[in-house]
Design a protein around this motif. Structure first.
Motif, PDB file in Angstrom:
ATOM      1  N   ILE A 271       0.850  -1.194   0.000  1.00 17.98           N
ATOM      2  CA  ILE A 271       0.000   0.000   0.000  1.00 17.98           C
ATOM      3  C   ILE A 271       0.889   1.248   0.000  1.00 17.98           C
ATOM      4  N   THR A 272       0.612   2.178  -0.901  1.00 21.35           N
ATOM      5  CA  THR A 272       1.299   3.467  -0.918  1.00 21.35           C
ATOM      6  C   THR A 272       0.384   4.518  -0.296  1.00 21.35           C
ATOM      7  N   TRP A 273       0.816   5.088   0.847  1.00 19.37           N
ATOM      8  CA  TRP A 273       0.030   6.143   1.509  1.00 19.37           C
ATOM      9  C   TRP A 273       0.430   7.512   0.943  1.00 19.37           C
ATOM     10  N   THR A 274       1.723   7.816   0.998  1.00 16.33           N
ATOM     11  CA  THR A 274       2.291   9.022   0.400  1.00 16.33           C
ATOM     12  C   THR A 274       3.561   8.599  -0.304  1.00 16.33           C
ATOM     13  N   LYS A 275       4.288   9.568  -0.893  1.00 21.18           N
ATOM     14  CA  LYS A 275       5.519   9.213  -1.607  1.00 21.18           C
ATOM     15  C   LYS A 275       6.588   8.675  -0.673  1.00 21.18           C
ATOM     16  N   ASN A 276       6.432   8.896   0.627  1.00 21.82           N
ATOM     17  CA  ASN A 276       7.421   8.418   1.595  1.00 21.82           C
ATOM     18  C   ASN A 276       6.855   7.440   2.611  1.00 21.82           C
ATOM     19  N   SER A 277       5.626   7.006   2.426  1.00 35.25           N
ATOM     20  CA  SER A 277       4.968   6.181   3.439  1.00 35.25           C
ATOM     21  C   SER A 277       4.294   4.978   2.793  1.00 35.25           C
ATOM     22  N   TYR A 278       4.666   3.782   3.274  1.00 32.46           N
ATOM     23  CA  TYR A 278       4.164   2.539   2.698  1.00 32.46           C
ATOM     24  C   TYR A 278       3.764   1.565   3.801  1.00 32.46           C
ATOM     25  N   SER A 279       2.908   0.623   3.443  1.00 36.51           N
ATOM     26  CA  SER A 279       2.509  -0.441   4.365  1.00 36.51           C
ATOM     27  C   SER A 279       2.351  -1.743   3.585  1.00 36.51           C
ATOM     28  N   LEU A 280       2.307  -2.837   4.352  1.00 38.31           N
ATOM     29  CA  LEU A 280       2.017  -4.147   3.779  1.00 38.31           C
ATOM     30  C   LEU A 280       0.698  -4.642   4.349  1.00 38.31           C
TER      31      LEU A 280
END
Length: 307
Positions: A271-280
């Motif tokens: 999952i891409t939240w912002t250009k610097n923030s991700y999750s699985l």
């Protein structure tokens, strides 16, 4: 803008110690009681955001944006704002008929337009679906980039980690910066385990429980200790995250974040939240969502064979 928190005493001890929050985006990992104490103290210093705040339920989403755009004098067009909030497809829907997630996103319009220097948010991702969480993460990041001071209060560490690594926990002795530093990388020699551990030992309610590595969904660091998560339950483990990383690597586990090791067989979505923030997002009983460090993204994609 720095924020001064004054001491709040309960009997002979400090429920909220005195502390100064630096300008920028900061998270406070705490319980509901302390959250309410800080909100009561800080609400007069800036804008306190609450879901459903100030929504006229008889207006449509588009009418709500038009009203607040005119009132605030914001230069962006209504269509631009609708797109920014992810609500363009429901712009003709009355507020009272919105889903809870859409309504909560819409309620962030007021703090987005009217918060000047300081914004206080309790549980920023509360009752938001995946799309709503992405919208909220982008909006908060945008406000941070505009040099506003933002304080996030919550008891979900994973959600706070989506937005910032400047996170503090509170006890009666003070505010303590949470240690999220990467442990030293293992040397090439250390990467070859001498013995493959077939069982991971955990403790639960006074019992010793052994798990096969494939049973484990992910491992996280909780208050400095490793917690093994299996089928929606957390089990304490005496091994460190670095030790578990070494033992679990041969079974397809990956250190996706400073505080998390994930079973790659359980990963369903990046999952891409912002250009610097991700999750699985995991394919486990709880559909768990855990943080992914930006620095780990390229390597993880290579391991999973995705572009």
């Amino acid at each position: 803008m720095n924020i001064e928190i004054t001491e709040v005493k309960e009997g002979s001890h400090a429920a909220i110690p005195a502390f100064t929050i630096d300008a920028g985006l900061t998270g406070i990992y705490t319980d509901i009681k302390r959250t309410q104490m800080m909100m009561d103290q800080l609400k007069h210093m800036g804008y306190l955001h609450g879901n459903h705040e100030g929504l006229a339920t008889r207006l449509t989403v588009e009418e709500t944006f038009k009203y607040h755009k005119e009132l605030s004098g914001d230069s962006a067009s209504v269509e631009e704002m609708l797109s920014l909030f992810g609500l363009q497809h429901v712009k003709k829907t009355k507020v009272k008929n919105l889903s809870e997630s859409h309504r909560n996103c819409l309620s962030f319009l007021r703090p987005y337009l009217y918060a000047k220097d300081f914004l206080l948010i309790e549980e920023p991702f509360d009752r938001l679906d995946e799309e709503g969480r992405q919208v909220m993460a982008h909006l908060i990041s945008k406000m941070r980039d505009e040099k506003k001071t933002i304080l996030l209060l919550g008891h979900n560490l994973e959600e706070l980690l989506l937005m910032t690594e400047d996170i503090y926990r509170i006890d009666q002795t003070g505010f303590h910066k949470m240690d999220l530093n990467e442990e030293p990388a293992l040397s090439t020699e250390e990467e070859q385990p001498v013995i493959r551990i077939e069982r991971i030992q955990t403790k639960h309610e006074g019992k010793t429980i052994l798990f096969n590595p494939p049973e484990i969904d992910y491992v996280e660091s909780v208050d400095g200790s490793a917690q093994v998560n299996v089928a929606g339950k957390g089990y304490n483990c005496t091994l460190t995250l670095q030790e578990l990383e070494k033992q679990l690597r041969p079974y397809g586990f990956y250190r996706c974040h400073r505080s998390y090791i994930v079973n790659l067989q359980k990963v369903r979505e990046i999952i891409t939240w912002t250009k610097n923030s991700y999750s699985l997002k995991l394919n486990d009983r709880e559909s768990s969502v855990i943080p992914l460090s930006r620095a780990k993204l390229a390597e993880l994609k290579e391991l999973l064979g995705v572009s």
